[in-house]
Design a protein around this motif. Structure first.
Motif, PDB file in Angstrom:
ATOM      1  N   THR A  17      72.120  69.899  15.121  1.00 36.13           N
ATOM      2  CA  THR A  17      73.034  68.894  14.568  1.00 36.13           C
ATOM      3  C   THR A  17      72.928  67.533  15.239  1.00 36.13           C
ATOM      4  OG1 THR A  17      74.735  69.685  16.112  1.00 36.13           O
ATOM      5  CG2 THR A  17      74.747  70.613  13.879  1.00 36.13           C
ATOM      6  N   ASP A  18      72.382  67.489  16.450  1.00 34.43           N
ATOM      7  CA  ASP A  18      72.409  66.251  17.225  1.00 34.43           C
ATOM      8  C   ASP A  18      71.078  66.028  17.938  1.00 34.43           C
ATOM      9  OD1 ASP A  18      75.567  65.523  17.348  1.00 34.43           O
ATOM     10  OD2 ASP A  18      75.255  67.700  17.403  1.00 34.43           O
ATOM     11  N   GLY A  19      70.576  64.807  17.839  1.00 29.60           N
ATOM     12  CA  GLY A  19      69.356  64.438  18.545  1.00 29.60           C
ATOM     13  C   GLY A  19      69.637  63.315  19.528  1.00 29.60           C
ATOM     14  N   LEU A  20      68.766  63.178  20.521  1.00 31.01           N
ATOM     15  CA  LEU A  20      68.924  62.145  21.537  1.00 31.01           C
ATOM     16  C   LEU A  20      67.561  61.536  21.832  1.00 31.01           C
ATOM     17  CD1 LEU A  20      71.074  60.880  23.498  1.00 31.01           C
ATOM     18  CD2 LEU A  20      70.268  62.524  25.204  1.00 31.01           C
ATOM     19  N   PHE A  21      67.494  60.205  21.828  1.00 26.71           N
ATOM     20  CA  PHE A  21      66.226  59.551  22.120  1.00 26.71           C
ATOM     21  C   PHE A  21      66.449  58.130  22.628  1.00 26.71           C
ATOM     22  CE2 PHE A  21      67.149  58.690  17.650  1.00 26.71           C
ATOM     23  CZ  PHE A  21      66.815  57.352  17.482  1.00 26.71           C
ATOM     24  N   PHE A  22      65.443  57.624  23.355  1.00 23.86           N
ATOM     25  CA  PHE A  22      65.407  56.225  23.737  1.00 23.86           C
ATOM     26  C   PHE A  22      64.662  55.445  22.667  1.00 23.86           C
ATOM     27  CE2 PHE A  22      65.872  57.965  28.121  1.00 23.86           C
ATOM     28  CZ  PHE A  22      66.973  57.213  28.515  1.00 23.86           C
ATOM     29  N   ALA A  23      65.109  54.209  22.415  1.00 28.02           N
ATOM     30  CA  ALA A  23      64.494  53.422  21.354  1.00 28.02           C
ATOM     31  C   ALA A  23      64.492  51.932  21.695  1.00 28.02           C
ATOM     32  CB  ALA A  23      65.231  53.633  20.032  1.00 28.02           C
ATOM     33  N   VAL A  24      63.595  51.245  21.037  1.00 25.09           N
ATOM     34  CA  VAL A  24      63.557  49.779  21.027  1.00 25.09           C
ATOM     35  C   VAL A  24      63.763  49.331  19.587  1.00 25.09           C
ATOM     36  CG1 VAL A  24      61.979  47.812  21.186  1.00 25.09           C
ATOM     37  CG2 VAL A  24      62.129  49.439  23.068  1.00 25.09           C
ATOM     38  N   TYR A  25      64.621  48.340  19.398  1.00 26.16           N
ATOM     39  CA  TYR A  25      64.903  47.822  18.060  1.00 26.16           C
ATOM     40  C   TYR A  25      64.343  46.418  17.890  1.00 26.16           C
ATOM     41  CZ  TYR A  25      68.248  51.616  17.269  1.00 26.16           C
ATOM     42  OH  TYR A  25      68.832  52.854  17.097  1.00 26.16           O
ATOM     43  N   PRO A  26      63.800  46.107  16.710  1.00 26.04           N
ATOM     44  CA  PRO A  26      63.421  44.714  16.445  1.00 26.04           C
ATOM     45  C   PRO A  26      64.669  43.861  16.251  1.00 26.04           C
ATOM     46  CG  PRO A  26      63.119  46.045  14.472  1.00 26.04           C
ATOM     47  CD  PRO A  26      63.508  46.992  15.574  1.00 26.04           C
ATOM     48  N   ASP A  27      64.525  42.561  16.472  1.00 23.66           N
ATOM     49  CA  ASP A  27      65.644  41.671  16.187  1.00 23.66           C
ATOM     50  C   ASP A  27      65.904  41.652  14.683  1.00 23.66           C
ATOM     51  OD1 ASP A  27      64.255  39.165  14.907  1.00 23.66           O
ATOM     52  OD2 ASP A  27      63.064  39.649  16.681  1.00 23.66           O
ATOM     53  N   SER A  28      67.048  41.143  14.278  1.00 21.95           N
ATOM     54  CA  SER A  28      67.487  41.258  12.880  1.00 21.95           C
ATOM     55  C   SER A  28      66.539  40.550  11.915  1.00 21.95           C
ATOM     56  CB  SER A  28      68.909  40.713  12.725  1.00 21.95           C
ATOM     57  OG  SER A  28      68.985  39.367  13.159  1.00 21.95           O
ATOM     58  N   ASN A  29      66.014  39.390  12.283  1.00 21.01           N
ATOM     59  CA  ASN A  29      65.101  38.673  11.381  1.00 21.01           C
ATOM     60  C   ASN A  29      63.796  39.441  11.209  1.00 21.01           C
ATOM     61  OD1 ASN A  29      66.877  36.561  10.917  1.00 21.01           O
ATOM     62  ND2 ASN A  29      66.040  35.279  12.553  1.00 21.01           N
ATOM     63  N   THR A  30      63.273  39.943  12.312  1.00 21.78           N
ATOM     64  CA  THR A  30      62.037  40.730  12.232  1.00 21.78           C
ATOM     65  C   THR A  30      62.267  42.008  11.436  1.00 21.78           C
ATOM     66  OG1 THR A  30      61.337  39.876  14.382  1.00 21.78           O
ATOM     67  CG2 THR A  30      60.207  41.827  13.577  1.00 21.78           C
ATOM     68  N   ALA A  31      63.395  42.671  11.669  1.00 18.59           N
ATOM     69  CA  ALA A  31      63.701  43.907  10.943  1.00 18.59           C
ATOM     70  C   ALA A  31      63.790  43.653   9.444  1.00 18.59           C
ATOM     71  CB  ALA A  31      65.003  44.508  11.463  1.00 18.59           C
ATOM     72  N   ALA A  32      64.392  42.524   9.057  1.00 22.93           N
ATOM     73  CA  ALA A  32      64.510  42.203   7.627  1.00 22.93           C
ATOM     74  C   ALA A  32      63.130  42.021   6.996  1.00 22.93           C
ATOM     75  CB  ALA A  32      65.357  40.946   7.447  1.00 22.93           C
ATOM     76  N   LEU A  69      60.947  55.510  21.968  1.00 23.20           N
ATOM     77  CA  LEU A  69      60.245  55.482  23.248  1.00 23.20           C
ATOM     78  C   LEU A  69      60.082  56.885  23.831  1.00 23.20           C
ATOM     79  CD1 LEU A  69      62.004  52.489  25.032  1.00 23.20           C
ATOM     80  CD2 LEU A  69      59.596  52.592  24.343  1.00 23.20           C
ATOM     81  N   ARG A  70      61.126  57.673  23.733  1.00 19.74           N
ATOM     82  CA  ARG A  70      61.094  59.024  24.317  1.00 19.74           C
ATOM     83  C   ARG A  70      62.155  59.882  23.648  1.00 19.74           C
ATOM     84  NH1 ARG A  70      61.377  63.720  26.732  1.00 19.74           N
ATOM     85  NH2 ARG A  70      60.314  64.004  28.727  1.00 19.74           N
ATOM     86  N   HIS A  71      61.710  60.940  22.978  1.00 21.08           N
ATOM     87  CA  HIS A  71      62.638  61.874  22.355  1.00 21.08           C
ATOM     88  C   HIS A  71      63.072  62.882  23.417  1.00 21.08           C
ATOM     89  CE1 HIS A  71      63.882  65.218  19.603  1.00 21.08           C
ATOM     90  NE2 HIS A  71      64.473  64.183  19.045  1.00 21.08           N
ATOM     91  N   LEU A  72      64.377  63.098  23.529  1.00 23.14           N
ATOM     92  CA  LEU A  72      64.911  63.960  24.572  1.00 23.14           C
ATOM     93  C   LEU A  72      65.348  65.327  24.058  1.00 23.14           C
ATOM     94  CD1 LEU A  72      66.933  61.163  26.330  1.00 23.14           C
ATOM     95  CD2 LEU A  72      64.969  62.347  27.294  1.00 23.14           C
ATOM     96  N   GLY A  73      65.282  65.538  22.740  1.00 26.13           N
ATOM     97  CA  GLY A  73      65.586  66.853  22.206  1.00 26.13           C
ATOM     98  C   GLY A  73      66.569  66.828  21.061  1.00 26.13           C
ATOM     99  N   ASN A  74      66.570  67.932  20.287  1.00 31.05           N
ATOM    100  CA  ASN A  74      67.560  68.181  19.245  1.00 31.05           C
ATOM    101  C   ASN A  74      68.411  69.383  19.670  1.00 31.05           C
ATOM    102  OD1 ASN A  74      66.548  66.119  17.599  1.00 31.05           O
ATOM    103  ND2 ASN A  74      65.067  67.491  16.637  1.00 31.05           N
ATOM    104  N   PHE A  75      69.711  69.298  19.398  1.00 28.73           N
ATOM    105  CA  PHE A  75      70.642  70.277  19.939  1.00 28.73           C
ATOM    106  C   PHE A  75      71.641  70.732  18.879  1.00 28.73           C
ATOM    107  CE2 PHE A  75      69.408  67.033  23.007  1.00 28.73           C
ATOM    108  CZ  PHE A  75      68.823  67.790  24.004  1.00 28.73           C
ATOM    109  N   SER A  76      72.298  71.840  19.153  1.00 33.30           N
ATOM    110  CA  SER A  76      73.331  72.377  18.265  1.00 33.30           C
ATOM    111  C   SER A  76      74.716  72.104  18.843  1.00 33.30           C
ATOM    112  CB  SER A  76      73.147  73.888  18.078  1.00 33.30           C
ATOM    113  OG  SER A  76      71.900  74.187  17.493  1.00 33.30           O
ATOM    114  N   GLY A  77      75.610  71.584  18.013  1.00 35.05           N
ATOM    115  CA  GLY A  77      77.002  71.447  18.421  1.00 35.05           C
ATOM    116  C   GLY A  77      77.291  70.351  19.415  1.00 35.05           C
TER     117      GLY A  77
END
Length: 203
Positions: A17-32, A69-77
Motif C-alpha cells: 500500500t505504501d512506497g518510499l523513495f528519494f526524488a529530484v523534481y524539475p522546477d515548475s516551468n521545466t516540468a510544464a 534517486l533511490r527506491h527504499l521499498g514498498n510496504f503493507s499498512g
C-alpha cells in the motif's frame, strides 16, 4: 456453490500500500515543458493506432514528473518507522553543491512486445544525479539499509508506450537545488513529499 477451502499458511500476503523513495523534481516551468512533450508523444502514438490495439498511452502530469534517486521499498499498512528515520538521517548527512541536470535523449524501458514506460535519459548531463545517488547510497549503507547500487538516471514521461530506439530529444535542463523524500500511495497515483533537503555543499 461449493465451500471455499482455507489452508493455513497459504493465505494471500497483504497488499502493498505504501512506497518510499528519494526524488529530484524539475522546477515548475521545466516540468510544464516536459509534460507538454509527453502529451504530444502519447498523442502521436495513439494516432498511429496504439489505442485501437487496446493499449492507451498515459502521459504523466507535470506535478508527477520526477527522477527517482533511490527506491527504499514498498510496504503493507504504512511506512516502517525505522526505515523512515534511517532515510531522514542519511539525507541530513549528505553534503553536495547544487548542480545542473540535462536529459537529451528519448528512450524506452518497455520489453518487446509488451508496452512500457517512455523515458528521458542523458549521459554527461546526468552525472550530478549519479553523484547524489552515490552519496545517499553510502549514507544509507552506514545506517544499515541494504545496498542497491542499480541506478539509471531517467525521468519517466508516459506509460503504455511501445519500445522505441533511443534517439535525441530536445534537452530538458534545470538546476537541482534540493532533493526530497516521497511517500507513494500505491495504486492511488498520489505522492506526498515528507521532507526536503537543500544542496548547500561546496564544489
Amino acid at each position: 456453490m461449493p465451500e471455499q477451502l482455507w489452508l493455513p499458511g497459504l493465505e494471500a500476503p497483504p497488499p502493498l500500500t505504501d512506497g518510499l523513495f528519494f526524488a529530484v523534481y524539475p522546477d515548475s516551468n521545466t516540468a510544464a515543458g516536459i509534460a507538454k512533450f509527453a502529451q504530444q508523444l502519447c498523442a502521436d502514438h495513439d494516432l498511429r493506432g496504439g489505442g485501437r490495439r487496446g493499449v492507451r498511452s498515459k502521459p504523466l502530469a507535470a506535478n508527477r514528473l520526477h527522477v527517482t534517486l533511490r527506491h527504499l521499498g514498498n510496504f503493507s499498512g504504512g511506512l516502517p518507522a525505522d526505515v523512515l528515520e534511517a532515510a531522514k538521517r542519511a539525507a541530513a548527512s549528505v553534503s553536495m553543491a547544487p548542480f545542473t541536470v540535462e536529459f537529451d535523449a528519448l528512450a524506452s524501458f518497455a520489453k518487446k512486445p509488451r508496452p512500457g514506460p517512455a523515458v528521458l535519459v542523458g549521459e554527461h548531463g546526468v552525472r550530478g544525479l549519479q553523484a547524489l545517488h552515490d552519496a545517499l547510497e553510502a549514507r544509507l549503507r552506514d545506517d544499515g539499509i541494504e545496498p542497491d547500487e542499480r541506478f539509471t538516471p531517467h525521468l519517466t514521461l508516459a506509460y503504455g508506450m511501445p519500445w522505441i530506439e533511443r534517439r535525441p530529444a530536445e534537452p530538458a535542463c534545470w538546476n537541482v537545488r534540493e532533493f526530497a523524500l516521497v511517500h507513494s500511495l500505491l495504486g492511488r497515483t498520489r505522492h506526498i513529499v515528507l521532507a526536503r533537503w537543500p544542496l548547500v555543499g561546496q564544489n
